[in-house]
Design an enzyme around this catalytic site. Structure first.
Site, PDB file in Angstrom:
ATOM      1  N   HIS A  73      17.584  -9.387 -29.032  1.00  0.00           N
ATOM      2  CA  HIS A  73      16.202  -9.262 -28.567  1.00  0.00           C
ATOM      3  C   HIS A  73      15.639  -7.916 -28.987  1.00  0.00           C
ATOM      4  O   HIS A  73      16.364  -6.919 -29.087  1.00  0.00           O
ATOM      5  CB  HIS A  73      16.101  -9.453 -27.049  1.00  0.00           C
ATOM      6  CG  HIS A  73      16.818  -8.429 -26.210  1.00  0.00           C
ATOM      7  ND1 HIS A  73      16.246  -7.221 -25.849  1.00  0.00           N
ATOM      8  CD2 HIS A  73      18.056  -8.422 -25.661  1.00  0.00           C
ATOM      9  CE1 HIS A  73      17.088  -6.539 -25.108  1.00  0.00           C
ATOM     10  NE2 HIS A  73      18.204  -7.237 -24.979  1.00  0.00           N
ATOM     11  N   ASP A  75      12.779  -6.610 -27.431  1.00  0.00           N
ATOM     12  CA  ASP A  75      12.078  -5.957 -26.328  1.00  0.00           C
ATOM     13  C   ASP A  75      13.013  -4.981 -25.617  1.00  0.00           C
ATOM     14  O   ASP A  75      14.243  -5.120 -25.660  1.00  0.00           O
ATOM     15  CB  ASP A  75      11.519  -6.979 -25.340  1.00  0.00           C
ATOM     16  CG  ASP A  75      12.600  -7.837 -24.686  1.00  0.00           C
ATOM     17  OD1 ASP A  75      13.350  -8.492 -25.432  1.00  0.00           O
ATOM     18  OD2 ASP A  75      12.705  -7.842 -23.442  1.00  0.00           O
ATOM     19  N   ASP A 105      20.582  -1.031 -25.991  1.00  0.00           N
ATOM     20  CA  ASP A 105      20.211  -2.361 -25.495  1.00  0.00           C
ATOM     21  C   ASP A 105      18.865  -2.769 -26.064  1.00  0.00           C
ATOM     22  O   ASP A 105      17.834  -2.519 -25.454  1.00  0.00           O
ATOM     23  CB  ASP A 105      20.173  -2.340 -23.968  1.00  0.00           C
ATOM     24  CG  ASP A 105      19.872  -3.687 -23.355  1.00  0.00           C
ATOM     25  OD1 ASP A 105      19.961  -4.699 -24.066  1.00  0.00           O
ATOM     26  OD2 ASP A 105      19.538  -3.726 -22.157  1.00  0.00           O
ATOM     27  N   GLU A 137      13.428 -10.829 -23.478  1.00  0.00           N
ATOM     28  CA  GLU A 137      14.734 -11.102 -22.884  1.00  0.00           C
ATOM     29  C   GLU A 137      14.866 -10.365 -21.559  1.00  0.00           C
ATOM     30  O   GLU A 137      15.466 -10.877 -20.603  1.00  0.00           O
ATOM     31  CB  GLU A 137      15.846 -10.670 -23.851  1.00  0.00           C
ATOM     32  CG  GLU A 137      17.260 -11.056 -23.415  1.00  0.00           C
ATOM     33  CD  GLU A 137      17.940 -10.024 -22.527  1.00  0.00           C
ATOM     34  OE1 GLU A 137      19.018 -10.326 -21.995  1.00  0.00           O
ATOM     35  OE2 GLU A 137      17.397  -8.907 -22.350  1.00  0.00           O
ATOM     36  N   GLU A 138      14.297  -9.167 -21.488  1.00  0.00           N
ATOM     37  CA  GLU A 138      14.421  -8.357 -20.279  1.00  0.00           C
ATOM     38  C   GLU A 138      13.626  -8.926 -19.109  1.00  0.00           C
ATOM     39  O   GLU A 138      13.756  -8.459 -17.985  1.00  0.00           O
ATOM     40  CB  GLU A 138      13.982  -6.917 -20.567  1.00  0.00           C
ATOM     41  CG  GLU A 138      14.804  -6.193 -21.621  1.00  0.00           C
ATOM     42  CD  GLU A 138      16.220  -5.865 -21.164  1.00  0.00           C
ATOM     43  OE1 GLU A 138      16.592  -6.252 -20.047  1.00  0.00           O
ATOM     44  OE2 GLU A 138      16.957  -5.226 -21.938  1.00  0.00           O
ATOM     45  N   GLU A 165      24.653  -8.116 -27.444  1.00  0.00           N
ATOM     46  CA  GLU A 165      24.520  -7.183 -26.323  1.00  0.00           C
ATOM     47  C   GLU A 165      25.694  -6.200 -26.331  1.00  0.00           C
ATOM     48  O   GLU A 165      26.776  -6.508 -26.848  1.00  0.00           O
ATOM     49  CB  GLU A 165      24.486  -7.944 -24.995  1.00  0.00           C
ATOM     50  CG  GLU A 165      23.221  -8.745 -24.755  1.00  0.00           C
ATOM     51  CD  GLU A 165      22.044  -7.899 -24.306  1.00  0.00           C
ATOM     52  OE1 GLU A 165      22.211  -6.666 -24.161  1.00  0.00           O
ATOM     53  OE2 GLU A 165      20.951  -8.473 -24.110  1.00  0.00           O
TER      54      GLU A 165
END
Length: 374
Positions: A73, A75, A105, A137-138, A165
Site C-alpha cells: 500500500h 498510503d 510501513d 490500507e490504513e 508489510e
C-alpha cells in the site's frame, strides 16, 4: 529527485509524496505508472470510487500465465507528532537509518519492488511478476478489494501473493482479521435542569458500550484461542467516544467507534453481533467502517517454501496486525506476509528503515525474478 533504480533514491521519491490515508494519491500513482511504462512494463491505473485515489496493477511477463503478486500500500498514517526531528515527508539519512513517514510501513517494500522493476523486465520471466499497489490500507484495506475484483480481467489466477508489510523479511503465515463499526445516537437538546424535556444521546449509547465491554471480556475469558497470536484470543475495544456541547446542555448527538480483531478461523464481523443487537434495542444507528478477513496459510503451501528460500528465513506462525493478505486469500490466491523493517517502528515519529534492510528486500525481489525466469 526523479524515480530511480537505486532503492534509497526510489524511497526518497515515494516518501516525498504525502499520500496520507484518506487523501488523494493520483500524483504518486501516475508517476509510478510513467516509471513502469518507461521500462516497457504494462500497467493499469485503477481509480477507486472516491475518484481522487487509485490502485495500480502492473505485470512483468505474460499476463496469461499464472504468476506472483507483490502487494503493497502507498498510503501512510498522518505525521503530526511533535517528536519528529525534521519534515517527515522528506527522507533523511542518519547513519544507516532512512527516516521518514512510511519508510517502514510500507514504502520501503514498494521502493524495493519498483527499483527492481527494470531488472525484472530485462529477465523476461516465464512466470510473471505482478506489482499491486493499493490505497487506504490504513483505513481498513479499503482500496485493495476494488483491485482484487478487477484482477480476473488483468491476469491469470496468480500462484501466490507476497504482502510486504514489515516482518524483518521473515515470512509470516497468518494474521488477525478486523472489523470496525461506528455507532450514532440522536437525542433532543435542552437545558440540563430539565432532563424531562430532552433526550440524552450519550445515555442512549451507554447500554451499547456496556455490551461492547462485556463482549471484550467474554472473548478474553472464554473465547477461542490460537497461541500463534499475541494476545491469543480475538479482541474488541471501544476506540473513540464523542458527544455533547457543554455540561449544562442535554447532548443531542453522540457517537463511538468500536473495532474487533479476530484470530484465524473467525469472521471479524460476527464478534460485533452483541453490540449490534444492543444498538438495535436502543435505537442506535450502526455503520460498518471497514472489515477484512484473517489470513491463514498452510505451512505446507508451496508459497511458504518459496518465500523461505527467497528470504533465507523459515516462516513463522502469525502476527497480530492485519494486512490485505487475508483478502487475497479470500479471493482464492494463496498469500503470505514478508517485508523489510520492524512493525514496532510503524505509526511512530522518526519512523525508519535501515539501508541494509532496504537492500536485502531489493535482493530478495531480484532473487524471485531470477527464479521466475529460470
Amino acid at each position: 529527485m526523479p524515480f530511480s533504480d537505486v532503492p534509497e533514491e526510489m524511497l526518497d521519491e515515494l516518501v516525498g509524496h504525502e499520500t496520507v490515508v484518506g487523501r488523494p494519491n493520483l500524483s504518486l500513482i501516475h508517476a509510478v505508472a510513467d516509471w513502469l511504462d518507461g521500462h516497457g512494463i504494462s500497467c493499469r491505473v485503477l481509480v477507486g470510487p472516491e475518484g481522487d485515489r487509485a490502485n495500480l496493477f502492473a505485470t512483468i511477463g505474460d499476463s496469461e500465465q499464472p504468476g506472483y503478486v507483490l502487494s503493497g500500500h502507498v498510503d501512510v498514517v498522518p505525521a503530526g507528532e511533535p517528536e519528529w526531528q525534521a519534515d517527515p515527508f522528506t527522507l533523511r539519512r542518519q547513519d544507516d537509518r532512512l527516516i521518514g513517514r512510511g519508510a517502514c510501513d510500507m514504502k520501503g517494500f514498494v521502493a524495493a519492488v519498483l527499483a527492481a522493476a527494470p531488472d525484472l523486465a530485462k529477465m523476461t520471466p516465464a512466470v510473471p511478476i505482478h506489482i499491486a499497489l493499493s490505497y487506504d490500507e490504513e483505513a481498513g484495506c479499503k482500496g485493495v478489494p476494488h483491485m482484487i475484483a478487477t484482477m480476473p480481467e488483468l491476469c491469470a489466477p496468480p500462484l501466490g501473493c507476497i504482502v510486504g508489510e514489515p516482518t524483518g523479511l521473515v515470512p509470516v503465515l497468518a494474521h488477525k482479521g478486523k472489523a470496525a463499526l461506528r455507532l450514532r445516537s440522536r437525542g433532543v437538546a435542552g437545558h440540563s435542569s430539565r432532563p424531562d424535556l430532552g433526550t440524552n444521546a450519550i445515555h442512549a449509547l451507554l447500554p451499547v458500550l456496556a455490551a461492547a465491554q462485556a463482549q471484550a471480556q467474554a472473548l478474553e475469558a472464554g473465547g477461542p484461542r490460537d497461541d500463534r497470536f499475541a494476545p491469543p484470543w480475538s479482541s474488541l475495544q471501544i476506540g473513540t467516544v464523542a458527544g455533547g456541547q457543554a455540561l449544562n446542555i442535554i447532548p443531542e448527538r453522540a457517537e463511538a467507534e468500536i473495532e474487533a480483531r479476530a484470530i484465524a478461523g473467525t469472521e471479524p464481523r460476527t464478534l460485533l453481533a452483541p453490540v449490534i443487537e444492543a444498538a438495535e434495542r436502543e435505537c442506535v444507528a450502526t455503520e460498518w467502517l471497514s472489515s477484512y478477513p484473517p489470513l491463514a496459510l498452510d505451512e505446507d503451501d508451496p508459497l511458504a517454501a518459496l518465500m523461505a528460500e527467497m528470504s533465507g528465513f523459515a516462516p513463522i506462525g502469525a502476527v497480530s496486525f492485519g494486512t490485505e493478505a487475508g483478502l487475497f486469500q479470500q479471493a482464492g490466491i494463496p498469500a503470505i506476509i514478508c517485508g523489510p523493517g520492524d512493525i514496532a517502528r510503524a505509526h511512530r515519529p522518526e519512523e525508519y528503515l535501515t539501508l541494509p534492510e532496504l537492500h536485502a528486500c531489493h535482493e530478495m525481489i531480484l532473487a524471485l525474478g531470477r527464479r521466475c525466469a529460470a
